[in-house]
Design an enzyme around this catalytic site. Structure first.
Site, PDB file in Angstrom:
ATOM      1  N   ASP A 228      45.433  61.574  41.872  1.00  0.00           N
ATOM      2  CA  ASP A 228      44.902  61.680  40.521  1.00  0.00           C
ATOM      3  C   ASP A 228      43.607  60.861  40.484  1.00  0.00           C
ATOM      4  OD1 ASP A 228      47.441  62.840  39.911  1.00  0.00           O
ATOM      5  OD2 ASP A 228      48.239  60.803  39.639  1.00  0.00           O
ATOM      6  N   ASP A 267      45.026  67.308  41.826  1.00  0.00           N
ATOM      7  CA  ASP A 267      46.284  66.936  41.182  1.00  0.00           C
ATOM      8  C   ASP A 267      45.987  66.578  39.725  1.00  0.00           C
ATOM      9  OD1 ASP A 267      48.969  66.475  40.843  1.00  0.00           O
ATOM     10  OD2 ASP A 267      49.023  64.614  41.983  1.00  0.00           O
ATOM     11  N   ASP A 271      47.258  60.255  35.168  1.00  0.00           N
ATOM     12  CA  ASP A 271      48.716  60.340  35.095  1.00  0.00           C
ATOM     13  C   ASP A 271      49.321  58.967  34.827  1.00  0.00           C
ATOM     14  OD1 ASP A 271      48.563  63.022  35.521  1.00  0.00           O
ATOM     15  OD2 ASP A 271      49.670  63.038  37.409  1.00  0.00           O
ATOM     16  N   ARG A 321      49.128  70.263  30.386  1.00  0.00           N
ATOM     17  CA  ARG A 321      49.379  68.823  30.437  1.00  0.00           C
ATOM     18  C   ARG A 321      48.301  68.031  29.716  1.00  0.00           C
ATOM     19  NH1 ARG A 321      51.737  67.746  36.602  1.00  0.00           N
ATOM     20  NH2 ARG A 321      53.323  69.406  36.545  1.00  0.00           N
TER      21      ARG A 321
END
Length: 450
Positions: A228, A267, A271, A321
């Protein structure tokens, strides 16, 4: 951690927004503040304002504001950044000023590194990997194992050693204004540490050279990548503010397909996992990305943590997301979601509440083109909740949960077990929310802070 006397000062600090025009739009708090006792607070020593989201809870988030001159650094190369960060276990306060764009895919001398450099000496080659795990011969019932999978993992480890930057506690990392500050191809890893500030940086081109094939992921299998741009794992008191996150210049539309599935090299953008807690994400721009923000890495994460505030951000060209939330108490307010397809990135959903997550999503604005159903803006697994009101779609107040539930067999719950109180800057009037597309366009992302 801050001393007891410093904790008291956090509770009594009063901030004044310098720009009245921006404050009127509800998006400027924290760009430049005045401290009632100390005068103007410079960008590098600025701390999170009182009641500004979950990260202001308890001791608050002060980052490296107490850094001495020996722990104040200006960096412009990967090697300098690594040296400035030091040991991830060193809790000495530090301020790191990033000047210009740091290319993570370089060696200590500044020489450019490629995927071939990381693969060198491991025995890995993509052609050999594809031959070894072709579903037609290897099957679809088990994860790859054997010589080429071992080689892939070794090459990926070599890349990680170079591009993953481990951030210690009590650290402020800020882009120097006017220098197009950022990190290209790298990941900030904020793991099992407390009190970190990340601001005014562009994170771009965070790419995994060696995605793993998982034939058991979904009906058709998937390529899964690491890295990330910013990852929080067991981290507490983190403030991510005025950053820009993007896949550019390599967009997903340029990814090839192998075994009929996209060879995904990206990715997450930001996060927040592994029981991270007390996080405020404010005034960032997230653009041209698929799996953007994950809160909680599994449905079985323990309850009581993953408390996150997300406000005054721009989400544009995001597939999903934004965020996906599990378990925790998440407050999402005054964000702009533009779900118009952008360079191949088309929305699947914006907010997903699952694994009993308790989400309050209020006073956000969605720009939705014709052909995209309002029911697609939310998602869930039947156990998560999304409460809140005052959300606008193309300027009209809309009950997003009702629209989703009417079209879904797994209803989102409409009540939560908590009430947000750390809501500095929250705009609730319809007029202010309608103004978000204009107000946030020039007051979010990297390069705004001076």
């Amino acid at each position: 951690m801050a001393s007891a006397s410093h904790r008291r000062s956090l509770r009594t600090r009063r901030t004044l927004v310098v720009s009245a025009a921006v404050a009127a739009a509800g998006v400027g708090a924290g760009v430049l503040v005045m401290n009632a006792n100390a005068g103007t607070v410079d960008l590098y020593h600025q701390t999170l304002a009182a009641k500004d989201g979950w990260a202001s809870s308890g001791t608050g988030t002060t980052g490296g504001t107490k850094a001495d001159s020996a722990h104040t650094f200006t960096v412009s190369t990967r090697a300098q950044l690594v040296k400035a960060l030091g040991s991830a276990s060193d809790t000495t306060p530090r301020i790191i000023k990033v000047k210009g764009t740091i290319d993570a895919n370089t060696d200590d001398a500044g020489k450019k590194l490629t995927c071939a450099n990381y693969a060198s000496g491991t025995g890995y080659s993509l052609a050999s990997y594809l031959k070894a795990f072709d579903p037609a011969t290897y099957g679809r019932s088990k994860l790859p194992s054997g010589t080429q999978e071992t080689a892939r993992a070794a090459a990926q480890k070599k890349q990680a050693t170079n591009i993953v930057f481990k951030v210690p506690a009590n650290t402020t990392i800020v882009g120097e204004p006017g220098t197009k500050a950022g990190i290209s191809g790298g990941m900030l890893q904020i793991q099992n540490v407390d009190n970190v500030i990340v601001r005014n940086l562009t994170f771009a081109a965070t790419e995994d050279c060696f995605p793993q094939w998982d034939p058991t992921d979904g009906d058709d299998g998937n390529w899964n990548s690491n890295y990330d741009s910013v990852t929080l794992r067991g981290a507490t008191h983190v403030w991510a503010d005025h950053n820009t996150f993007t896949d550019a210049p390599h967009l997903d539309s340029a990814n090839p397909k192998y075994y009929g599935r996209e060879y995904q090299i990206h990715d997450g953008s930001l996060d927040i996992t592994k029981s991270s807690d007390l996080v405020t994400v404010s005034r960032n721009q997230f653009t041209q990305h698929d799996k953007t923000m994950l809160i909680g890495s599994s449905d079985s994460e323990p309850s009581g943590k993953l408390r996150v505030s997300i406000h005054h951000n721009v989400w544009k060209g995001i597939v999903q997301r934004a965020p996906l939330a599990r378990v925790g108490q998440v407050h999402i307010y005054n964000n702009l979601y533009d779900v118009t397809p952008l360079n191949g990135y088309a929305v699947q959903y914006s907010i997903n509440s699952r694994a009993k997550a308790q989400v309050v999503a209020a006073n956000n604005y969605w720009t939705v083109p014709s052909g995209v159903k309002v029911s697609k803006l939310l998602s869930g697994d039947g156990t998560g909740a999304i409460a809140g009101s005052g959300n606008l779609v193309n300027g009209t107040t809309t009950d997003l949960v009702a629209a989703y539930n009417a079209a879904s067999s797994k209803d989102l719950k409409t009540t939560v077990n908590w009430t947000p109180t750390l809501t500095a800057g929250l705009e609730t009037s319809a007029a202010a929310v309608k103004n978000l597309p204009t107000a946030l366009a020039t007051t979010t992302g990297a390069g705004v802070l001076k």
